[in-house]
Design a protein around this motif. Structure first.
Motif, PDB file in Angstrom:
ATOM      1  N   LEU A  15      51.525  35.544  41.821  1.00 10.91           N
ATOM      2  CA  LEU A  15      52.958  35.297  41.944  1.00 10.91           C
ATOM      3  C   LEU A  15      53.174  33.895  41.420  1.00 10.91           C
ATOM      4  CD1 LEU A  15      55.358  36.964  43.266  1.00 10.91           C
ATOM      5  CD2 LEU A  15      55.241  35.261  45.088  1.00 10.91           C
ATOM      6  N   GLY A  16      53.626  33.803  40.148  1.00  6.54           N
ATOM      7  CA  GLY A  16      53.757  32.490  39.542  1.00  6.54           C
ATOM      8  C   GLY A  16      52.410  31.799  39.512  1.00  6.54           C
ATOM      9  N   MET A  17      52.355  30.613  40.128  1.00  5.32           N
ATOM     10  CA  MET A  17      51.124  29.850  40.100  1.00  5.32           C
ATOM     11  C   MET A  17      50.184  30.222  41.249  1.00  5.32           C
ATOM     12  SD  MET A  17      53.057  26.367  41.222  1.00  5.32           S
ATOM     13  CE  MET A  17      51.680  25.269  41.093  1.00  5.32           C
ATOM     14  N   PHE A  18      50.650  31.118  42.159  1.00  8.39           N
ATOM     15  CA  PHE A  18      49.833  31.448  43.321  1.00  8.39           C
ATOM     16  C   PHE A  18      49.063  32.742  43.109  1.00  8.39           C
ATOM     17  CE2 PHE A  18      53.610  29.248  44.970  1.00  8.39           C
ATOM     18  CZ  PHE A  18      52.971  28.113  45.453  1.00  8.39           C
ATOM     19  N   ALA A  19      47.864  32.787  43.723  1.00  9.18           N
ATOM     20  CA  ALA A  19      47.077  34.021  43.719  1.00  9.18           C
ATOM     21  C   ALA A  19      46.758  34.382  45.164  1.00  9.18           C
ATOM     22  CB  ALA A  19      45.800  33.832  42.921  1.00  9.18           C
ATOM     23  N   PHE A  20      47.273  35.529  45.590  1.00  5.90           N
ATOM     24  CA  PHE A  20      47.008  35.962  46.960  1.00  5.90           C
ATOM     25  C   PHE A  20      45.985  37.093  46.938  1.00  5.90           C
ATOM     26  CE2 PHE A  20      51.561  34.637  47.057  1.00  5.90           C
ATOM     27  CZ  PHE A  20      51.384  33.498  47.818  1.00  5.90           C
ATOM     28  N   PRO A  21      44.836  36.886  47.609  1.00  6.98           N
ATOM     29  CA  PRO A  21      43.849  37.965  47.633  1.00  6.98           C
ATOM     30  C   PRO A  21      44.481  39.229  48.232  1.00  6.98           C
ATOM     31  CG  PRO A  21      42.933  35.938  48.544  1.00  6.98           C
ATOM     32  CD  PRO A  21      44.393  35.700  48.331  1.00  6.98           C
ATOM     33  N   LEU A  22      44.299  40.335  47.508  1.00  6.09           N
ATOM     34  CA  LEU A  22      44.926  41.591  47.934  1.00  6.09           C
ATOM     35  C   LEU A  22      44.474  42.021  49.320  1.00  6.09           C
ATOM     36  CD1 LEU A  22      44.964  43.940  44.809  1.00  6.09           C
ATOM     37  CD2 LEU A  22      46.903  43.011  46.099  1.00  6.09           C
ATOM     38  N   TYR A  23      43.177  41.787  49.599  1.00  9.84           N
ATOM     39  CA  TYR A  23      42.672  42.276  50.877  1.00  9.84           C
ATOM     40  C   TYR A  23      43.358  41.587  52.054  1.00  9.84           C
ATOM     41  CZ  TYR A  23      39.719  44.174  54.444  1.00  9.84           C
ATOM     42  OH  TYR A  23      39.294  44.851  55.557  1.00  9.84           O
ATOM     43  N   ARG A  24      43.644  40.286  51.873  1.00  5.76           N
ATOM     44  CA  ARG A  24      44.321  39.571  52.966  1.00  5.76           C
ATOM     45  C   ARG A  24      45.760  40.048  53.126  1.00  5.76           C
ATOM     46  NH1 ARG A  24      41.488  33.815  53.805  1.00  5.76           N
ATOM     47  NH2 ARG A  24      39.453  34.496  53.109  1.00  5.76           N
ATOM     48  N   LEU A  25      46.384  40.339  52.005  1.00 10.91           N
ATOM     49  CA  LEU A  25      47.730  40.932  52.073  1.00 10.91           C
ATOM     50  C   LEU A  25      47.679  42.230  52.874  1.00 10.91           C
ATOM     51  CD1 LEU A  25      49.456  40.699  48.573  1.00 10.91           C
ATOM     52  CD2 LEU A  25      50.401  40.003  50.777  1.00 10.91           C
ATOM     53  N   PHE A  26      46.656  43.019  52.574  1.00 10.53           N
ATOM     54  CA  PHE A  26      46.460  44.297  53.249  1.00 10.53           C
ATOM     55  C   PHE A  26      46.307  44.097  54.761  1.00 10.53           C
ATOM     56  CE2 PHE A  26      42.881  46.903  54.889  1.00 10.53           C
ATOM     57  CZ  PHE A  26      43.507  48.136  54.965  1.00 10.53           C
ATOM     58  N   LEU A  27      45.539  43.062  55.160  1.00 18.75           N
ATOM     59  CA  LEU A  27      45.373  42.770  56.589  1.00 18.75           C
ATOM     60  C   LEU A  27      46.715  42.503  57.260  1.00 18.75           C
ATOM     61  CD1 LEU A  27      42.232  40.423  56.813  1.00 18.75           C
ATOM     62  CD2 LEU A  27      42.415  42.820  57.485  1.00 18.75           C
ATOM     63  N   ILE A  28      47.543  41.727  56.565  1.00 22.59           N
ATOM     64  CA  ILE A  28      48.850  41.382  57.134  1.00 22.59           C
ATOM     65  C   ILE A  28      49.705  42.642  57.296  1.00 22.59           C
ATOM     66  CG2 ILE A  28      50.976  40.094  56.718  1.00 22.59           C
ATOM     67  CD1 ILE A  28      49.197  37.992  55.249  1.00 22.59           C
ATOM     68  N   VAL A  29      49.662  43.498  56.265  1.00 27.38           N
ATOM     69  CA  VAL A  29      50.452  44.731  56.325  1.00 27.38           C
ATOM     70  C   VAL A  29      49.965  45.631  57.476  1.00 27.38           C
ATOM     71  CG1 VAL A  29      51.006  46.869  55.102  1.00 27.38           C
ATOM     72  CG2 VAL A  29      51.073  44.684  53.891  1.00 27.38           C
ATOM     73  N   VAL A  30      48.647  45.757  57.602  1.00 23.19           N
ATOM     74  CA  VAL A  30      48.108  46.601  58.671  1.00 23.19           C
ATOM     75  C   VAL A  30      48.531  46.081  60.036  1.00 23.19           C
ATOM     76  CG1 VAL A  30      45.985  47.307  59.852  1.00 23.19           C
ATOM     77  CG2 VAL A  30      46.136  47.471  57.371  1.00 23.19           C
ATOM     78  N   ALA A  31      48.406  44.761  60.237  1.00 19.15           N
ATOM     79  CA  ALA A  31      48.757  44.193  61.536  1.00 19.15           C
ATOM     80  C   ALA A  31      50.245  44.409  61.824  1.00 19.15           C
ATOM     81  CB  ALA A  31      48.406  42.712  61.586  1.00 19.15           C
ATOM     82  N   ALA A  32      51.077  44.251  60.798  1.00 18.00           N
ATOM     83  CA  ALA A  32      52.509  44.459  60.991  1.00 18.00           C
ATOM     84  C   ALA A  32      52.775  45.907  61.389  1.00 18.00           C
ATOM     85  CB  ALA A  32      53.272  44.109  59.713  1.00 18.00           C
ATOM     86  N   PHE A  33      52.076  46.789  60.716  1.00 17.62           N
ATOM     87  CA  PHE A  33      52.213  48.213  61.000  1.00 17.62           C
ATOM     88  C   PHE A  33      51.786  48.529  62.442  1.00 17.62           C
ATOM     89  CE2 PHE A  33      51.442  52.724  60.153  1.00 17.62           C
ATOM     90  CZ  PHE A  33      52.549  52.999  59.384  1.00 17.62           C
TER      91      PHE A  33
END
Ligand SMILES: Nc1ncnc2c1ncn2[C@@H]1O[C@H](COP(=O)(O)OP(=O)(O)OP(=O)(O)O)[C@@H](O)[C@H]1O
Ligand SMILES: [Mg+2]
Lengths: 240, 283
Positions: B128-146
């Protein structure tokens, strides 16, 4: 069978730790009648109700419901056997809504021969509760909480209702309403144990009376007898 | 740049913490039992997943959850239930059991850290622009939210949840109302243990699994629950995010003081609001 015993206590002894509270308490509740359990503060009325409901275990003696012993039964099993408690201090589930307080008590299937209650039936008896159906129960007034405690007990489709000081701390017109409802429930065939400090209120509703003093039953009779012979009441309860 | 990445990593860690702490909080709130096996279940979940990974990532996660649920049910039935009302005995019993579990893990999986490969489609990063977010960590956040939403729906919107809350409010009256409180306890215990196991399994690709992971995570779960308020899901969520942020930034900025800055907020909250941020006032 006429004069069926709904609830029988036979030489029940209950303790708090080492203090011996109930001492050989015995009495019968006849099916379809209201028994008033009267006594001064600290006489052991609540201890008696909690023992019947299974919240405390008697150290000796027997409690039976329609002839069947409930010895050693859990409070859940005692509830299923047809006993419902309207506890002193109401003890409604404060963080639940009014409707939830009723729904959690609902149980299906119910053995045949019982009056079956649903949330809507409770709301018919207590229209105030319907107006507040989604309010947290902890925010209700004392009178409304009392109605909810009664409604919750009815949702278990009981045969026997244990009511521990249902008028405590209520305004006179609410007390009258509670009295009217107790009369209605009796008409429906419920057997009721009514613990009361308001002797006159209790005598008006009750068929039978037992008087407890420091954990012992000291007098018993029909309500009519006790109204006739007020010396018993004066001796054991003090003048009200 | 530093702050954004740090915040993102905090949230990913908070997601893992929430999976651990939500069950801990529910168990504590409902049963008044500080279930100290919870950290061990987290570690065990991680180990189970590393062993089951041959069958695929998702099966490994499910196996971790199911294994811990089963064990949790046994612990509740054979240990905690029998010690009902004896808090100290329960604390010591579950603590002892957590040592046993940890020891068995050491025997079975040895002392070396084991890591877990995330599924292929979760490797790499989202740019995202200059940032790189590891997909797996994004996935963790989504799972926890779920999981947070699902738990909230169950607890707040179902009859089962209302019964659990009733038992938290007044256990005796709940029983006298015919609610099968001990069966509910077992359900909640299994559910909480499953979440801990799933948390450990999902965390394995990031943290890996190693001896001592249990005793590292358990105090964090305690912190989250004490901060957020015992028995409160929203509290566990907020507590997880706070501790996630404090832990992550603390380790980067003030590694020598990381325990001080972790426990200081807890001490302050306890002094000002003993029931926790979102806890119920004692009746
Ligand atoms: N939890 C307890 N531990 C020890 N003693 C208790 C406990 N609860 C009640 N008691 C004692 O048991 C006796 C009977 O109490 P109980 O509550 O049954 O009286 P009661 O007739 O219901 O009184 P009230 O009219 O005030 O409700 C009292 O002497 C009381 O002090
Ligand atoms: Mg009393």
């Amino acid at each position: 069978m006429p004069n069926n015993n709904a609830l029988t206590l036979n030489a029940v002894n209950s303790f708090y730790g080492d203090s011996h509270i109930l001492q050989d308490v015995s009495f019968n509740v006849t099916e379809g009648r209201v028994l008033a359990l009267l006594g001064r503060n600290g006489a052991g009325k609540t201890t008696c109700m909690n023992t019947i409901a299974g919240l405390m275990k008697p150290r000796s003696g027997h409690v039976s419901v329609f002839g069947r012993s409930i010895e050693g039964a859990t409070p859940e099993a005692i509830c299923h056997s047809g006993i419902a408690l309207v506890p002193q201090g109401r003890r409604i589930f404060k963080s639940l809504s009014v409707t939830e307080n009723l729904v959690v008590a609902k149980r299906r299937p119910t053995p045949s021969g019982r009056v079956v209650w649903d949330v809507e039936d409770i709301f018919k008896v207590f229209p105030r509760l319907e107006e507040r159906r989604s309010h947290p129960a902890g925010r209700l007034s004392g009178g409304e909480q009392q109605m909810l405690a009664i409604g919750r007990a009815l949702m278990t489709n009981p045969l026997i209702l244990l009511m521990d000081e249902p008028t405590e701390g209520l305004a006179p017109q609410i007390v009258a309403e509670v009295g009217r409802i107790i009369g209605q429930l009796r008409e429906l065939g419920l057997s009721i144990v009514l613990v009361e400090q308001h002797t006159n209120f209790a005598l008006r509703l009750a068929d039978d009376v037992v008087i407890i003093s420091t954990g012992e039953i000291v007098a018993r009779g029909t309500a009519a007898d006790l109204i006739q012979d007020s010396s018993l009441l004066n001796n054991h309860l003090g003048v009200h | 740049m530093f702050w954004i990445t740090g915040l993102f990593n905090s949230l990913a860690f908070a997601a893992v913490l929430f999976l651990l702490a939500a069950g801990f909080s529910l168990i504590f709130g409902l049963m008044r039992v500080a279930n100290l096996t919870h950290g061990a279940f987290f570690m065990l979940g991680g180990y189970l997943a590393t062993s089951a990974i041959g069958a695929g990532f998702w099966i490994a996660i499910v196996a971790a959850g199911a294994g811990c649920a089963l064990l949790g049910g046994l612990v509740q039935h054979l240990l905690v239930q029998r010690l009902a009302g004896r808090e100290l005995a329960q604390v010591l019993g579950t603590l002892g059991l957590s040592f046993i579990v940890a020891d068995q893990c050491l025997l079975i999986w040895s002392g070396d850290p084991i890591s877990l490969a995330p599924p292929a489609f979760l490797q790499g990063a989202a740019r995202l622009g200059m940032f790189a977010f590891p997909l797996y960590r994004l996935f963790l956040i989504v799972v926890a939210a779920f999981v947070a939403i699902a738990l909230w729906l169950v607890v707040e919107r179902t009859t089962l949840g209302a019964k659990i809350r009733a038992a938290v409010d007044d256990r005796e009256m709940a029983r006298a109302t015919g609610i099968p409180v001990s069966r509910l306890f077992t359900v909640v215990f299994c559910l909480g243990s499953a979440l801990a196991g799933i948390g450990g399994a999902l965390a394995a690709p990031v943290l890996s699994v190693y001896p001592g992971l249990d005793t590292e995570m358990l105090p964090l779960a305690l912190l989250v629950v004490i901060l957020g308020g015992i028995g409160s899901l929203a509290g566990a969520l907020i507590g997880s995010v706070l501790i996630g942020i404090i832990y992550t930034f603390g380790q980067i900025l003030l590694p020598d003081l990381s325990y001080v800055i972790l426990f200081l907020p807890m001490v302050i909250v306890l002094a000002v609001r003993p029931e926790g941020l979102l806890g119920r006032q004692a009746a």
